[in-house]
Design an enzyme around this catalytic site. Structure first.
Site, PDB file in Angstrom:
ATOM      1  CG  HIS A   1      43.213  42.200  40.717  1.00 13.40           C
ATOM      2  ND1 HIS A   1      44.382  42.541  41.373  1.00 13.40           N
ATOM      3  CD2 HIS A   1      43.157  40.842  40.713  1.00 13.40           C
ATOM      4  CE1 HIS A   1      45.000  41.448  41.766  1.00 13.40           C
ATOM      5  NE2 HIS A   1      44.282  40.402  41.371  1.00 13.40           N
ATOM      6  CB  CYS A   2      44.365  41.051  35.029  1.00 10.13           C
ATOM      7  SG  CYS A   2      44.370  39.700  33.837  1.00 10.13           S
TER       8      CYS A   2
END
Length: 353
Positions: A69-70
């Site tokens: 997850h960025c």
């Protein structure tokens, strides 16, 4: 050229952000009901986790071929946007390198035109150029400071984002994700710990870097497959990786150690009242912290010198109970009389399981 860099960078950035990674359909089950025994069940999505998918706490959905997850795109990097995200990581450093070259040449030529050499000193006059031709755009002290600051940002971005690009390309050329690389390392650790003699073969590596590359990057921009079924190498099948995940989950239960909270902990990231060492050694991760009350039971699965990670048992049911995962200070808990989630096994018994 700078405009071209900007357009390509923003296109891939917003594609990664708004296209998204692709999610496993809610309520998804495999076509063959007997295959459910090889898959994990997600209670949040009320569906089975398809091969290569993982549940993201931030997106609150099961993500297809989840890499991570960025926070910079406020989305997950996965099946549908892995190519766009990686191209963004490539183009951003290239654009910054071009900009750095322009900044360096600008400052060099402007300073050269303002240097006066004397017998005993060298003076720089930023008020005006000493030589012709005069610059089209005025370049004073403030412009020099801004250019120097921009150069620092460009070089920092080149190094930081360039390292991320190298990491992404390493996993893409082996047809893995960051999570799957971690699963493979844990598989080796599990086999070595229990000395089972088995060999874990990663099923999605096509044996060729070019073939692995084409699994992510295509001329149409649409990755191969549907995100649920994947081609596998000889000797493996569709659920080789998920079976290994189930084994690691069972091993995690065996290795988990039960602790009891002896101090209250509010769940803050850097607790001031738990000691200086605990404050300055807080884990640098996006994983959450869990609040503790005196008497709470926690199953610890891993830890650092001053912090531990585990699951707080909120329900009395051992298997189906609700658990809250996160980090907590080591000084807030003490080990229970028995050292695992089940009854106390001896070391030899653990290795034989």
């Amino acid at each position: 050229m700078l405009l071209n860099w900007t357009v390509m960078i923003l296109y891939n950035y917003f594609s990664a952000m708004f296209v998204g990674p692709g999610y496993v359909p809610l309520g998804w089950t495999p076509e063959k009901s007997q295959d459910c025994m090889y898959l994990q069940y997600c209670k949040v999505c009320q569906s089975y986790k398809a091969p290569r998918s993982h549940h993201c706490r931030k997106c609150n959905r099961c993500v297809m071929k989840m890499d991570h997850h960025c926070p910079w795109i406020n989305n997950c990097c996965g099946y549908q946007n892995h190519a766009s995200f990686t191209l963004f990581l490539l183009l951003a450093p290239l654009g910054c390198i071009h900009a750095s070259f322009i900044f360096v040449m600008t400052m060099y030529t402007q300073l050269y035109n303002r240097i006066s050499f004397g017998w005993s000193s060298v003076k720089i006059d930023m008020s005006a150029a000493k030589r012709d031709p005069r610059p089209i755009i005025p370049f004073g002290l403030s412009a020099f400071a801004a250019s120097l600051f921009a150069l620092g940002l460009a070089l920092g971005t080149t190094i930081a984002v360039g390292m991320l690009f190298i990491i992404q390309m390493k996993v893409i050329l082996t047809n893995k994700t960051s999570i799957e690389s971690w699963i493979e390392e844990k598989a080796k650790d599990r086999i070595q710990y229990y000395q089972t003699g088995e060999t874990f073969i990663f099923p999605y590596d096509m044996g060729s870097k070019w073939k692995n590359f084409k699994q992510v990057f295509t001329w149409s921009g649409i990755p191969e497959g549907d995100g649920l079924d994947w081609p596998v190498r000889d000797g493996c099948h569709q659920y080789t990786l998920t079976i290994e995940q189930l084994k690691q989950k069972a091993d995690k239960r065996v290795r988990s150690v039960r602790y009891r909270a002896v101090e209250d902990y509010s769940g803050v990231c850097c607790p001031v009242t738990k000691g200086v060492k605990t404050f300055f050694t807080t884990p640098c991760t996006e994983e959450p912290r869990i609040a503790l009350s005196k008497g709470d039971l926690i199953l610890a699965t891993r830890g650092l010198k001053h912090w531990m990670y585990g699951e707080k048992i909120l329900d009395s049911a051992a298997d189906g109970g609700i658990r809250e995962r996160g980090w907590f200070p080591r000084k807030c808990v003490e080990k229970c009389q028995y050292d695992s989630e089940t009854d106390q096994p001896v070391d030899g018994e653990k290795k034989n399981r």
